[in-house]
Design a protein around this motif. Structure first.
Motif, PDB file in Angstrom:
ATOM      1  N   LYS A  42      14.103  11.201  -6.078  1.00  0.00           N
ATOM      2  CA  LYS A  42      13.795   9.786  -6.267  1.00  0.00           C
ATOM      3  C   LYS A  42      14.642   8.959  -5.306  1.00  0.00           C
ATOM      4  O   LYS A  42      15.831   9.214  -5.146  1.00  0.00           O
ATOM      5  N   GLN A  43      14.018   7.978  -4.695  1.00  0.00           N
ATOM      6  CA  GLN A  43      14.757   7.132  -3.753  1.00  0.00           C
ATOM      7  C   GLN A  43      14.146   5.736  -3.718  1.00  0.00           C
ATOM      8  O   GLN A  43      12.936   5.578  -3.774  1.00  0.00           O
ATOM      9  N   LYS A  44      15.007   4.748  -3.621  1.00  0.00           N
ATOM     10  CA  LYS A  44      14.540   3.377  -3.508  1.00  0.00           C
ATOM     11  C   LYS A  44      13.987   3.140  -2.106  1.00  0.00           C
ATOM     12  O   LYS A  44      14.636   3.440  -1.109  1.00  0.00           O
ATOM     13  N   ARG A  45      12.767   2.648  -2.030  1.00  0.00           N
ATOM     14  CA  ARG A  45      12.131   2.316  -0.763  1.00  0.00           C
ATOM     15  C   ARG A  45      11.642   0.866  -0.818  1.00  0.00           C
ATOM     16  O   ARG A  45      11.483   0.286  -1.892  1.00  0.00           O
ATOM     17  N   VAL A  46      11.392   0.322   0.355  1.00  0.00           N
ATOM     18  CA  VAL A  46      10.922  -1.062   0.454  1.00  0.00           C
ATOM     19  C   VAL A  46       9.400  -1.084   0.444  1.00  0.00           C
ATOM     20  O   VAL A  46       8.753  -0.413   1.251  1.00  0.00           O
ATOM     21  N   GLY A  47       8.838  -1.843  -0.487  1.00  0.00           N
ATOM     22  CA  GLY A  47       7.395  -1.930  -0.615  1.00  0.00           C
ATOM     23  C   GLY A  47       6.836  -3.256  -0.161  1.00  0.00           C
ATOM     24  O   GLY A  47       7.457  -3.973   0.641  1.00  0.00           O
ATOM     25  N   LYS A  48       5.685  -3.597  -0.679  1.00  0.00           N
ATOM     26  CA  LYS A  48       5.003  -4.836  -0.312  1.00  0.00           C
ATOM     27  C   LYS A  48       5.878  -6.037  -0.638  1.00  0.00           C
ATOM     28  O   LYS A  48       6.552  -6.073  -1.666  1.00  0.00           O
ATOM     29  N   ALA A  49       5.889  -6.989   0.274  1.00  0.00           N
ATOM     30  CA  ALA A  49       6.663  -8.229   0.134  1.00  0.00           C
ATOM     31  C   ALA A  49       8.172  -7.968   0.109  1.00  0.00           C
ATOM     32  O   ALA A  49       8.942  -8.823  -0.321  1.00  0.00           O
ATOM     33  N   GLY A  50       8.572  -6.783   0.554  1.00  0.00           N
ATOM     34  CA  GLY A  50       9.991  -6.471   0.605  1.00  0.00           C
ATOM     35  C   GLY A  50      10.596  -6.059  -0.716  1.00  0.00           C
ATOM     36  O   GLY A  50      11.821  -5.918  -0.829  1.00  0.00           O
ATOM     37  N   CYS A  51       9.752  -5.884  -1.745  1.00  0.00           N
ATOM     38  CA  CYS A  51      10.245  -5.492  -3.069  1.00  0.00           C
ATOM     39  C   CYS A  51      10.583  -3.995  -3.100  1.00  0.00           C
ATOM     40  O   CYS A  51       9.841  -3.174  -2.552  1.00  0.00           O
ATOM     41  N   LEU A  52      11.673  -3.663  -3.750  1.00  0.00           N
ATOM     42  CA  LEU A  52      12.079  -2.262  -3.864  1.00  0.00           C
ATOM     43  C   LEU A  52      11.298  -1.567  -4.975  1.00  0.00           C
ATOM     44  O   LEU A  52      10.979  -2.172  -6.000  1.00  0.00           O
ATOM     45  N   PHE A  53      10.995  -0.303  -4.759  1.00  0.00           N
ATOM     46  CA  PHE A  53      10.380   0.518  -5.788  1.00  0.00           C
ATOM     47  C   PHE A  53      10.945   1.926  -5.668  1.00  0.00           C
ATOM     48  O   PHE A  53      11.535   2.290  -4.651  1.00  0.00           O
ATOM     49  N   THR A  54      10.767   2.717  -6.702  1.00  0.00           N
ATOM     50  CA  THR A  54      11.249   4.096  -6.693  1.00  0.00           C
ATOM     51  C   THR A  54      10.140   5.017  -6.222  1.00  0.00           C
ATOM     52  O   THR A  54       9.073   5.084  -6.840  1.00  0.00           O
ATOM     53  N   ASP A 103       2.426   0.951  -6.639  1.00  0.00           N
ATOM     54  CA  ASP A 103       3.547   0.730  -5.714  1.00  0.00           C
ATOM     55  C   ASP A 103       3.138   1.012  -4.276  1.00  0.00           C
ATOM     56  O   ASP A 103       3.682   0.413  -3.347  1.00  0.00           O
ATOM     57  N   MET A 104       2.218   1.972  -4.102  1.00  0.00           N
ATOM     58  CA  MET A 104       1.831   2.423  -2.782  1.00  0.00           C
ATOM     59  C   MET A 104       0.308   2.473  -2.666  1.00  0.00           C
ATOM     60  O   MET A 104      -0.409   2.319  -3.654  1.00  0.00           O
ATOM     61  N   SER A 105      -0.138   2.707  -1.451  1.00  0.00           N
ATOM     62  CA  SER A 105      -1.550   2.917  -1.159  1.00  0.00           C
ATOM     63  C   SER A 105      -1.700   4.307  -0.549  1.00  0.00           C
ATOM     64  O   SER A 105      -0.703   4.908  -0.123  1.00  0.00           O
ATOM     65  N   LEU A 106      -2.897   4.834  -0.512  1.00  0.00           N
ATOM     66  CA  LEU A 106      -3.099   6.119   0.157  1.00  0.00           C
ATOM     67  C   LEU A 106      -2.847   5.981   1.652  1.00  0.00           C
ATOM     68  O   LEU A 106      -2.283   6.877   2.283  1.00  0.00           O
ATOM     69  N   VAL A 107      -3.241   4.833   2.223  1.00  0.00           N
ATOM     70  CA  VAL A 107      -3.086   4.602   3.660  1.00  0.00           C
ATOM     71  C   VAL A 107      -2.329   3.303   3.890  1.00  0.00           C
ATOM     72  O   VAL A 107      -2.644   2.272   3.303  1.00  0.00           O
ATOM     73  N   GLY A 108      -1.321   3.378   4.746  1.00  0.00           N
ATOM     74  CA  GLY A 108      -0.519   2.204   5.065  1.00  0.00           C
ATOM     75  C   GLY A 108       0.742   2.624   5.796  1.00  0.00           C
ATOM     76  O   GLY A 108       0.931   3.805   6.096  1.00  0.00           O
ATOM     77  N   PRO A 109       1.637   1.698   6.078  1.00  0.00           N
ATOM     78  CA  PRO A 109       2.906   2.050   6.737  1.00  0.00           C
ATOM     79  C   PRO A 109       3.757   2.893   5.794  1.00  0.00           C
ATOM     80  O   PRO A 109       3.738   2.668   4.582  1.00  0.00           O
ATOM     81  N   ARG A 110       4.489   3.838   6.324  1.00  0.00           N
ATOM     82  CA  ARG A 110       5.389   4.613   5.479  1.00  0.00           C
ATOM     83  C   ARG A 110       6.499   3.704   4.961  1.00  0.00           C
ATOM     84  O   ARG A 110       7.015   2.860   5.690  1.00  0.00           O
ATOM     85  N   PRO A 111       6.877   3.841   3.684  1.00  0.00           N
ATOM     86  CA  PRO A 111       7.926   2.975   3.127  1.00  0.00           C
ATOM     87  C   PRO A 111       9.302   3.354   3.680  1.00  0.00           C
ATOM     88  O   PRO A 111       9.697   4.521   3.652  1.00  0.00           O
ATOM     89  N   ASP A 112      10.019   2.365   4.191  1.00  0.00           N
ATOM     90  CA  ASP A 112      11.345   2.612   4.755  1.00  0.00           C
ATOM     91  C   ASP A 112      12.428   2.446   3.700  1.00  0.00           C
ATOM     92  O   ASP A 112      12.234   1.778   2.678  1.00  0.00           O
TER      93      ASP A 112
END
Length: 203
Positions: A42-54, A103-112
């Motif tokens: 598990k790791q915190k990544r940056v999602g849409k609008a800059g919000c963090l998610f696990t 939190d994610m989509s099947l296709v999109g930028p990889r979460p940093d």
């Protein structure tokens, strides 16, 4: 992008059901081959609008390791089983749960990881208007990123100065030229390990 959102939820739900036997087998293998730590990383990544998610992935590294967030092929932190999981992208199957949750989509930028987003300026921040994806145009172009980084003298510097900016360029094009049919093509190419033409380049 209502069609994209509905497709994500539908595909991730049935994907989890379809890959359930694979998830079960991989979990057992990790527990047997790498008993010193958890099955799920598990790791915190940056999602849409800059919000963090696990974000959830199958663990592919040793526990308690230190070092760069950039990994290369042959990295001592990656276990033998982990190398196989990474090669065939099996470590990313638990991310279907992230897609189902929204939190994610099947296709999109990889979460940093937090930190890289701070480097984005001006129109580059438009990529944050997208949900991060399991795969995407930048992921396809750099599907062998870990091998690529073994060929440079300073992997971290090369990633920060060459790879990361190029991924931003590709993801900005994806944001401005979204196509559901291209999404489907990227998913198929990811599963089959094939290349496709995108924005006049082969990825």
């Amino acid at each position: 992008m209502l069609l994209k959102s509905c497709f994500d939820r539908f595909a991730s739900f049935f994907g989890l059901i379809f890959f359930c036997p694979v998830l079960f087998v991989v979990a057992i293998l990790i527990k047997v081959k790498m008993p010193e730590g958890p099955v799920i990383f598990k790791q915190k990544r940056v999602g849409k609008a800059g919000c963090l998610f696990t974000m959830y992935k199958f663990r592919s590294m040793t526990v308690g390791h230190d070092g760069s967030s950039v990994s290369v092929a042959g990295d001592a932190r990656i276990t033998p089983l982990g190398a196989v999981l990474r090669k065939y992208k099996l470590d990313e199957l638990p991310e279907l749960w992230n897609v189902l949750k929204g939190d994610m989509s099947l296709v999109g930028p990889r979460p940093d990881v937090p930190g890289y987003v701070d480097c984005l300026t001006g129109e580059e921040r438009d990529v944050l208007k997208l949900k991060p994806g399991i795969t995407g145009p930048a992921s396809l172009k750099y599907r062998n990123e870990e091998i690529l980084l073994t060929k440079v003298e300073n992997p971290q510097k090369y990633n920060d100065e060459v790879v990361f900016p190029d991924k931003i360029r590709i993801n900005l094009y994806y944001y401005r030229n979204y196509s559901f049919w291209k999404d489907l093509q990227m998913i198929v190419c990811t599963i089959l390990g094939r290349k496709m033409k995108y924005n006049n380049e082969l990825i």
